[in-house]
Motif scaffolding. Structure first.
Motif, PDB file in Angstrom:
ATOM      1  N   SER A  69       0.829  -1.205   0.000  1.00  0.00           N
ATOM      2  CA  SER A  69       0.000   0.000   0.000  1.00  0.00           C
ATOM      3  C   SER A  69       0.865   1.257   0.000  1.00  0.00           C
ATOM      4  N   ASP A  70       1.900   1.258   0.843  1.00  0.00           N
ATOM      5  CA  ASP A  70       2.800   2.420   0.921  1.00  0.00           C
ATOM      6  C   ASP A  70       3.555   2.625  -0.394  1.00  0.00           C
ATOM      7  N   ALA A  72       2.571   1.673  -3.364  1.00  0.00           N
ATOM      8  CA  ALA A  72       1.598   2.143  -4.354  1.00  0.00           C
ATOM      9  C   ALA A  72       1.329   3.636  -4.167  1.00  0.00           C
ATOM     10  N   GLU A  73       1.235   4.075  -2.925  1.00  0.00           N
ATOM     11  CA  GLU A  73       1.017   5.501  -2.654  1.00  0.00           C
ATOM     12  C   GLU A  73       2.203   6.338  -3.126  1.00  0.00           C
ATOM     13  N   VAL A  74       3.418   5.876  -2.866  1.00  0.00           N
ATOM     14  CA  VAL A  74       4.619   6.584  -3.320  1.00  0.00           C
ATOM     15  C   VAL A  74       4.643   6.632  -4.849  1.00  0.00           C
ATOM     16  N   ASN A  75       4.294   5.528  -5.495  1.00  0.00           N
ATOM     17  CA  ASN A  75       4.265   5.492  -6.957  1.00  0.00           C
ATOM     18  C   ASN A  75       3.235   6.473  -7.519  1.00  0.00           C
ATOM     19  N   ARG A  76       2.076   6.530  -6.887  1.00  0.00           N
ATOM     20  CA  ARG A  76       1.051   7.488  -7.339  1.00  0.00           C
ATOM     21  C   ARG A  76       1.549   8.919  -7.184  1.00  0.00           C
ATOM     22  N   THR A  77       2.204   9.195  -6.064  1.00  0.00           N
ATOM     23  CA  THR A  77       2.747  10.539  -5.828  1.00  0.00           C
ATOM     24  C   THR A  77       3.809  10.870  -6.872  1.00  0.00           C
ATOM     25  N   ASN A  78       4.708   9.951  -7.119  1.00  0.00           N
ATOM     26  CA  ASN A  78       5.759  10.164  -8.122  1.00  0.00           C
ATOM     27  C   ASN A  78       5.156  10.348  -9.509  1.00  0.00           C
ATOM     28  N   GLN A  79       4.148   9.564  -9.804  1.00  0.00           N
ATOM     29  CA  GLN A  79       3.504   9.668 -11.111  1.00  0.00           C
ATOM     30  C   GLN A  79       2.828  11.032 -11.263  1.00  0.00           C
ATOM     31  N   ALA A  80       2.174  11.493 -10.213  1.00  0.00           N
ATOM     32  CA  ALA A  80       1.517  12.796 -10.259  1.00  0.00           C
ATOM     33  C   ALA A  80       2.549  13.902 -10.428  1.00  0.00           C
TER      34      ALA A  80
END
Length: 90
Positions: A69-70, A72-80
Protein backbone atom coordinates in the motif's frame (compact mmCIF):
# COMPACT_ATOMS: atom_id res chain seq x y z
CA UNK A 1 -28.66 -79.58 28.89
CA UNK A 2 -26.66 -81.35 31.46
CA UNK A 3 -24.98 -79.10 34.03
CA UNK A 4 -21.38 -80.03 34.43
CA UNK A 5 -20.44 -79.96 38.04
CA UNK A 6 -17.04 -78.49 38.47
CA UNK A 7 -14.79 -79.26 41.30
CA UNK A 8 -13.36 -76.70 43.65
CA UNK A 9 -9.94 -77.19 42.06
CA UNK A 10 -11.34 -76.53 38.56
CA UNK A 11 -13.10 -73.40 39.78
CA UNK A 12 -9.92 -72.17 41.47
CA UNK A 13 -7.92 -72.77 38.27
CA UNK A 14 -10.57 -70.97 36.24
CA UNK A 15 -10.52 -68.08 38.70
CA UNK A 16 -6.73 -67.94 38.63
CA UNK A 17 -6.80 -67.84 34.81
CA UNK A 18 -9.43 -65.08 34.85
CA UNK A 19 -7.45 -63.04 37.40
CA UNK A 20 -4.27 -63.49 35.36
CA UNK A 21 -6.07 -62.42 32.16
CA UNK A 22 -7.56 -59.46 33.99
CA UNK A 23 -4.16 -58.36 35.31
CA UNK A 24 -2.73 -58.64 31.80
CA UNK A 25 -5.59 -56.59 30.36
CA UNK A 26 -5.21 -53.94 33.07
CA UNK A 27 -1.50 -53.70 32.32
CA UNK A 28 -2.19 -53.35 28.59
CA UNK A 29 -4.82 -50.71 29.32
CA UNK A 30 -2.43 -48.74 31.51
CA UNK A 31 0.27 -48.90 28.83
CA UNK A 32 -2.15 -47.71 26.14
CA UNK A 33 -3.49 -44.98 28.41
CA UNK A 34 0.01 -43.71 29.15
CA UNK A 35 0.87 -43.70 25.44
CA UNK A 36 -2.38 -41.89 24.63
CA UNK A 37 -1.63 -39.20 27.22
CA UNK A 38 1.86 -38.74 25.77
CA UNK A 39 0.41 -38.46 22.25
CA UNK A 40 -2.15 -35.95 23.49
CA UNK A 41 0.61 -33.83 25.07
CA UNK A 42 2.64 -33.90 21.85
CA UNK A 43 -0.46 -32.95 19.87
CA UNK A 44 -1.12 -30.06 22.26
CA UNK A 45 2.48 -28.86 21.89
CA UNK A 46 2.17 -29.06 18.11
CA UNK A 47 -1.08 -27.12 18.19
CA UNK A 48 0.60 -24.33 20.16
CA UNK A 49 3.44 -24.26 17.62
CA UNK A 50 0.99 -24.13 14.73
CA UNK A 51 -0.92 -21.28 16.34
CA UNK A 52 2.31 -19.34 16.89
CA UNK A 53 3.33 -19.89 13.27
CA UNK A 54 -0.13 -18.84 12.11
CA UNK A 55 0.08 -15.62 14.13
CA UNK A 56 3.54 -14.93 12.71
CA UNK A 57 2.34 -15.57 9.15
CA UNK A 58 -0.62 -13.24 9.67
CA UNK A 59 1.68 -10.49 10.98
CA UNK A 60 4.04 -10.92 8.02
CA UNK A 61 1.09 -10.87 5.61
CA UNK A 62 -0.26 -7.68 7.21
CA UNK A 63 3.20 -6.05 7.00
CA UNK A 64 3.49 -7.01 3.33
CA UNK A 65 0.06 -5.58 2.58
CA UNK A 66 0.98 -2.34 4.36
CA UNK A 67 4.26 -2.17 2.43
CA UNK A 68 2.47 -2.73 -0.89
CA UNK A 69 0.00 0.00 0.00
CA UNK A 70 2.80 2.42 0.92
CA UNK A 71 4.74 1.62 -2.27
CA UNK A 72 1.60 2.14 -4.35
CA UNK A 73 1.02 5.50 -2.65
CA UNK A 74 4.62 6.58 -3.32
CA UNK A 75 4.27 5.49 -6.96
CA UNK A 76 1.05 7.49 -7.34
CA UNK A 77 2.75 10.54 -5.83
CA UNK A 78 5.76 10.16 -8.12
CA UNK A 79 3.50 9.67 -11.11
CA UNK A 80 1.52 12.80 -10.26
CA UNK A 81 4.73 14.81 -9.84
CA UNK A 82 6.07 13.48 -13.14
CA UNK A 83 2.85 14.41 -14.96
CA UNK A 84 2.89 17.88 -13.42
CA UNK A 85 6.50 18.39 -14.52
CA UNK A 86 5.68 17.22 -18.04
CA UNK A 87 2.70 19.58 -18.21
CA UNK A 88 4.91 22.48 -17.11
CA UNK A 89 7.40 21.68 -19.85
CA UNK A 90 4.67 21.65 -22.49
Amino acid sequence: MVDKKRTKKELEEELETAVSNNASLVEQYNTLYTEAMQIQKVAGDRLVSIRLLEAFANEVNAALNKLRSDVAEVNRTNQAETQAAEEEQN
